[in-house]
Design an enzyme around this catalytic site. Sequence first.
Site, PDB file in Angstrom:
ATOM      1  N   ASN A  89       0.815  -1.222   0.000  1.00 53.39           N
ATOM      2  CA  ASN A  89       0.000   0.000   0.000  1.00 53.39           C
ATOM      3  C   ASN A  89       0.848   1.272   0.000  1.00 53.39           C
ATOM      4  OD1 ASN A  89      -2.497   1.725   0.919  1.00 53.39           O
ATOM      5  ND2 ASN A  89      -0.900   2.065   2.461  1.00 53.39           N
ATOM      6  N   TYR A 154       3.698   9.144 -11.329  1.00 52.64           N
ATOM      7  CA  TYR A 154       2.791   8.330 -10.511  1.00 52.64           C
ATOM      8  C   TYR A 154       2.010   7.345 -11.391  1.00 52.64           C
ATOM      9  CZ  TYR A 154      -0.952   7.445  -7.065  1.00 52.64           C
ATOM     10  OH  TYR A 154      -1.843   6.864  -6.202  1.00 52.64           O
ATOM     11  N   LYS A 158       2.142   3.286 -11.139  1.00 53.14           N
ATOM     12  CA  LYS A 158       0.956   2.483 -10.825  1.00 53.14           C
ATOM     13  C   LYS A 158       0.569   1.553 -11.990  1.00 53.14           C
ATOM     14  CE  LYS A 158       0.201   3.931  -6.617  1.00 53.14           C
ATOM     15  NZ  LYS A 158       0.245   2.996  -5.476  1.00 53.14           N
TER      16      LYS A 158
HETATM   17  P1  NAP Z   1      -1.182   8.705   2.369  1.00 55.72           P
HETATM   18  O1  NAP Z   1      -2.258   9.067   3.324  1.00 55.72           O
HETATM   19  O2  NAP Z   1      -0.268   9.763   1.864  1.00 55.72           O
HETATM   20  O3  NAP Z   1      -0.345   7.496   3.000  1.00 55.72           O
HETATM   21  C1  NAP Z   1       0.763   6.977   2.325  1.00 55.72           C
HETATM   22  C2  NAP Z   1       1.384   5.914   3.189  1.00 55.72           C
HETATM   23  O4  NAP Z   1       2.533   5.391   2.501  1.00 55.72           O
HETATM   24  C3  NAP Z   1       1.855   6.444   4.521  1.00 55.72           C
HETATM   25  O5  NAP Z   1       1.454   5.556   5.534  1.00 55.72           O
HETATM   26  C4  NAP Z   1       3.371   6.458   4.383  1.00 55.72           C
HETATM   27  O6  NAP Z   1       4.042   6.182   5.588  1.00 55.72           O
HETATM   28  C5  NAP Z   1       3.598   5.312   3.422  1.00 55.72           C
HETATM   29  N1  NAP Z   1       4.891   5.390   2.749  1.00 55.72           N
HETATM   30  C6  NAP Z   1       5.327   6.336   1.884  1.00 55.72           C
HETATM   31  N2  NAP Z   1       6.591   6.073   1.500  1.00 55.72           N
HETATM   32  C7  NAP Z   1       6.948   4.906   2.133  1.00 55.72           C
HETATM   33  C8  NAP Z   1       8.122   4.112   2.127  1.00 55.72           C
HETATM   34  N3  NAP Z   1       9.193   4.439   1.378  1.00 55.72           N
HETATM   35  N4  NAP Z   1       8.155   2.984   2.881  1.00 55.72           N
HETATM   36  C9  NAP Z   1       7.074   2.635   3.638  1.00 55.72           C
HETATM   37  N5  NAP Z   1       5.935   3.366   3.684  1.00 55.72           N
HETATM   38  C10 NAP Z   1       5.882   4.488   2.945  1.00 55.72           C
HETATM   39  O7  NAP Z   1      -1.811   8.040   1.070  1.00 55.72           O
HETATM   40  P2  NAP Z   1      -3.119   7.157   0.823  1.00 55.72           P
HETATM   41  O8  NAP Z   1      -4.073   8.003   0.098  1.00 55.72           O
HETATM   42  O9  NAP Z   1      -3.515   6.466   2.075  1.00 55.72           O
HETATM   43  O10 NAP Z   1      -2.525   6.113  -0.225  1.00 55.72           O
HETATM   44  C11 NAP Z   1      -2.320   4.735   0.052  1.00 55.72           C
HETATM   45  C12 NAP Z   1      -2.095   4.025  -1.271  1.00 55.72           C
HETATM   46  O11 NAP Z   1      -3.272   4.171  -2.086  1.00 55.72           O
HETATM   47  C13 NAP Z   1      -0.940   4.582  -2.097  1.00 55.72           C
HETATM   48  O12 NAP Z   1      -0.270   3.534  -2.755  1.00 55.72           O
HETATM   49  C14 NAP Z   1      -1.640   5.475  -3.091  1.00 55.72           C
HETATM   50  O13 NAP Z   1      -0.869   5.671  -4.245  1.00 55.72           O
HETATM   51  C15 NAP Z   1      -2.904   4.683  -3.347  1.00 55.72           C
HETATM   52  N6  NAP Z   1      -4.008   5.466  -3.905  1.00 55.72           N
HETATM   53  C16 NAP Z   1      -4.556   6.501  -3.196  1.00 55.72           C
HETATM   54  C17 NAP Z   1      -5.615   7.211  -3.778  1.00 55.72           C
HETATM   55  C18 NAP Z   1      -6.279   8.362  -3.070  1.00 55.72           C
HETATM   56  O14 NAP Z   1      -7.164   9.002  -3.694  1.00 55.72           O
HETATM   57  N7  NAP Z   1      -5.949   8.677  -1.815  1.00 55.72           N
HETATM   58  C19 NAP Z   1      -6.084   6.864  -5.041  1.00 55.72           C
HETATM   59  C20 NAP Z   1      -5.497   5.809  -5.721  1.00 55.72           C
HETATM   60  C21 NAP Z   1      -4.459   5.108  -5.131  1.00 55.72           C
HETATM   61  P3  NAP Z   1       5.003   7.258   6.313  1.00 55.72           P
HETATM   62  O15 NAP Z   1       4.124   8.421   6.688  1.00 55.72           O
HETATM   63  O16 NAP Z   1       5.541   6.495   7.469  1.00 55.72           O
HETATM   64  O17 NAP Z   1       6.056   7.620   5.303  1.00 55.72           O
END
Ligand code: NAP
Length: 245
Positions: A89, A154, A158
Site C-alpha cells: 500500500n 505516478y 501504478k
Molecule cells: P497517504 O495518506 O499519503 O499514505 C501513504 C502511506 O505510505 C503512509 O502511511 C506512508 O508512511 C507510506 N509510505 C510512503 N513512502 C513509504 C516508504 N518508502 N516505505 C514505507 N511506507 C511508505 O496516502 P493514501 O491516500 O492512504 O494512499 C495509500 C495508497 O493508495 C498509495 O499507494 C496510493 O498511491 C494509493 N491510492 C490513493 C488514492 C487516493 O485518492 N488517496 C487513489 C489511488 C491510489 P510514512 O508516513 O511512514 O512515510
Amino acid sequence: MSDKKIALVTGAGRGIGREIAKTLARDGFFVIVNYAHSSAAADEAVNEIKAEGGDAVSMGFDVADFAAVEKVAADIIKEYGHLDVLVNNAGITRDTLLMAMKEEDFDAVINTNLKGTFNTMRHFSKYMIKNKGGRIINISSISGVAGNAGQANYSASKAGVIGLTKAAAKELGSRNITVNAVAPGYVDTEMTQVLSEKVRESILATVPMKRGGTVADIANAVAFLASDKASYITGQVIQVNGGMG
Ligand code: NAP
C-alpha cells in the site's frame, strides 16, 4: 511463531493503509503495520487495533530499500514463522507536468511505488512458496489504469504495479499464491488533501456515483482478496472508483 494468519501492510500508519490494517485485524489476522516516517501514527494504528481486540505490531522500514526489505523479510519469518498476506500500500506522489518534472521527482515515485512493491514481493514470495501459499495485494490507482495529467511519474509507477501483479500471478499461481491489484479512484486522505478545491471538484464531477471513495471502500476490497472467498482469483485488477474511467 503465531497461530494466527499474519498480514503485512506497508504504509499502514495512516490513510488507506491504516484502514486496511484495521479491517484485516477484524478478520482475524495478526497485522504488521509498516511505516517509513510516521512512527507515532503507526503506534496509534496498533493501539486502535488492540482496542478492538485485535493483534498488531508496528515496524519501521523503507519499502524502497532492497537490502532493508530482505532483512525485514528474514526477521519476520524468524519471529512469526510465516507471512500469509502481503499488502503493498505504501505510496507517494510528486505531481507536476511532464515538461517540468525533475529527475528526482520521477525517481522517488518509481522507487517507492513500483520498486517498493517489487522489493517486498521479491523477498517475501520465496517464504510464501515454502509455506505453500499466500496472498499478495498491490494498491495501484485509476491513474495507472487511465493515466492522469500532472502525474506522469505516478501513473507510470501504478501502471507498472499492474504489470508486476499480472506477471507475478502467472509465476506464482502454481504455488497457490494469488497476486491481485486494487485500483482506487479518488479517496480523501493526506495524499489528496494537497489538491486544490477546484481540482477536487473537477475530479468528483467525473465520478458516476457522485462521491469520493472512503478508506473503507478500498479496505473492503483488499479484505475480500485476502479472504478464502477469493481463493481462485489471481492476476486481476479490481477498480474501486465509483465508476470512473
Ligand atoms: P497517504 O495518506 O499519503 O499514505 C501513504 C502511506 O505510505 C503512509 O502511511 C506512508 O508512511 C507510506 N509510505 C510512503 N513512502 C513509504 C516508504 N518508502 N516505505 C514505507 N511506507 C511508505 O496516502 P493514501 O491516500 O492512504 O494512499 C495509500 C495508497 O493508495 C498509495 O499507494 C496510493 O498511491 C494509493 N491510492 C490513493 C488514492 C487516493 O485518492 N488517496 C487513489 C489511488 C491510489 P510514512 O508516513 O511512514 O512515510
